[in-house]
Design an enzyme around this catalytic site. Structure first.
Site, PDB file in Angstrom:
ATOM      1  N   HIS A   1     -38.360  67.056  12.312  1.00  0.00           N
ATOM      2  CA  HIS A   1     -38.079  65.854  12.904  1.00  0.00           C
ATOM      3  C   HIS A   1     -38.047  65.800  14.236  1.00  0.00           C
ATOM      4  CE1 HIS A   1     -36.924  61.520  11.198  1.00  0.00           C
ATOM      5  NE2 HIS A   1     -37.260  61.405  12.488  1.00  0.00           N
TER       6      HIS A   1
ATOM      7  N   GLU B   1     -35.742  64.636   3.215  1.00  0.00           N
ATOM      8  CA  GLU B   1     -35.176  65.415   4.605  1.00  0.00           C
ATOM      9  C   GLU B   1     -33.595  65.569   4.483  1.00  0.00           C
ATOM     10  OE1 GLU B   1     -35.899  64.327   9.211  1.00  0.00           O
ATOM     11  OE2 GLU B   1     -37.353  63.834   7.683  1.00  0.00           O
TER      12      GLU B   1
ATOM     13  N   ARG C   1     -42.208  58.049   8.535  1.00  0.00           N
ATOM     14  CA  ARG C   1     -41.052  58.320   7.355  1.00  0.00           C
ATOM     15  C   ARG C   1     -41.600  59.129   6.201  1.00  0.00           C
ATOM     16  NH1 ARG C   1     -38.131  57.457  10.900  1.00  0.00           N
ATOM     17  NH2 ARG C   1     -36.598  55.717  11.047  1.00  0.00           N
TER      18      ARG C   1
END
Length: 335
Positions: free
Chosen positions: A287, A268, A239
């Site tokens: 990602h 993000e 994360r």
């Protein structure tokens, strides 16, 4: 009629899991997340929700959706969901664990290798027409991975999968986690438990695999980078907010550490502009951790099954908040 909303575009074949159930499913054919107020309005009359990490499910959302009985995240993590608020509201929360373990571990090791051996830099160099002859002292000189020391911050399923991959590179594998493995499991996996500061000091590569919690947010900050080797490289496929992005950019710029490979970011899809300016030994990905066709298909199907089971009065396989297990009611009856 029992109704399910899919908040964003997913692989449509997953909706076959609802065939023959009488459950009506509405799929938003848009890959962009709705603003919070629009998502609340859109989901207000639904019994189930299939959502993504970019959807924020908080107490305000739950209050606006009185019919809602299950929220299925298409991810192994669920830090976008206020699980405590959902539990108080009697709403089941589910995730998609295990199915993405190997794909994410593969990507973590891909980032490690790409950063260590400067693969993207070499590719860009060649495509720019700069490769005119081979020489001993090349511009993209990297570092050895075989025989290096790998530090794993977090040793859940993905961390363990990365540890298994490290065996093939004859790496010394250290780990730090809130819960230490039994000695026999450590021997089987070939890992050694160390305290956090020792992990930082000894590792050539540090790979992040912990969940995002209050205690792990910004765990990798300026002070942590200062304890790492100047030659060390940081890999993060967990994360984004576990790493202080501004501090990381400064550490890379100033030579405090040597490199970084990131698949997740603090805000993000925004990336710190300072990171974007760094090219040498810095690899940034959008990602892609679980981004294989097989993995993403099964993630979507698993989320659909979780919703289907919850709305059929069955305990979902991947229930995050078991406190609501005995309150999963028959269709039309939210506790």
């Amino acid at each position: 009629m029992t109704r399910v909303l899919v908040s964003q575009e997913i692989l449509e074949e997953a909706l076959e899991e609802f065939d023959g159930t009488g459950i009506e499913v509405d799929l938003r054919r848009d890959h962009r997340p709705l603003p919070a107020a629009e998502l609340r309005a859109a989901a207000a009359d639904y019994d189930g929700l299939i959502c993504l990490l970019t959807d924020r499910i908080d107490a305000e959302f739950l209050a606006a959706c009185p019919r809602l009985r299950v929220v299925a995240n298409v991810a192994v993590g669920f830090d976008n969901i206020d699980v405590a608020a959902a539990t108080r509201a009697g709403v089941a929360v589910t995730n998609t664990p295990r199915v993405l373990t190997d794909a994410t571990a593969d990507l973590a090791f891909t980032l490690l290798l790409s950063t260590a051996r400067r693969v993207p830099e070499g590719d860009a160099f060649l495509r720019a027409g700069k490769y005119t002859h081979w020489r001993i002292k090349q511009e993209q000189m990297g570092v050895d991975v075989f025989g290096a020391t790998l530090g794993l911050f977090g040793l859940g399923q993905i961390g363990r999968a990365v540890a298994r991959r490290a065996r093939g590179f004859d790496m010394t594998v250290l780990y730090h986690d809130v819960q230490r493995l039994p000695a026999e499991d450590e021997r089987t996996l070939g890992v050694t438990y160390v305290e956090f500061d020792e992990l930082l000091a000894r590792s050539d590569f540090v790979s992040v695999h912990s969940p995002l919690t209050d205690s792990t947010r910004h765990r990798f900050d300026a002070a942590a980078f200062a304890k790492m080797k100047p030659s060390a490289m940081l890999i993060n496929t967990a994360r984004g907010p576990i790493v202080d992005e501004a501090a990381l950019a400064a550490a890379l710029r100033d030579g405090v550490i040597a490199g970084a490979g990131l698949d997740v970011f603090e805000r993000e899809p925004e990336v710190d502009p300072q990171l974007l300016q760094l090219r040498e030994r810095v690899v940034l990905l959008p990602h892609l951790g679980s981004a294989t066709g097989t993995t993403r298909r099964e993630m979507c199907r698993m989320a659909a099954r979780n919703v289907r089971d919850a709305l059929s009065g069955k305990r979902p396989e991947n229930l995050v908040n078991p406190e609501v297990a005995d309150r999963i009611a028959a269709p039309g009856e939210r506790p």
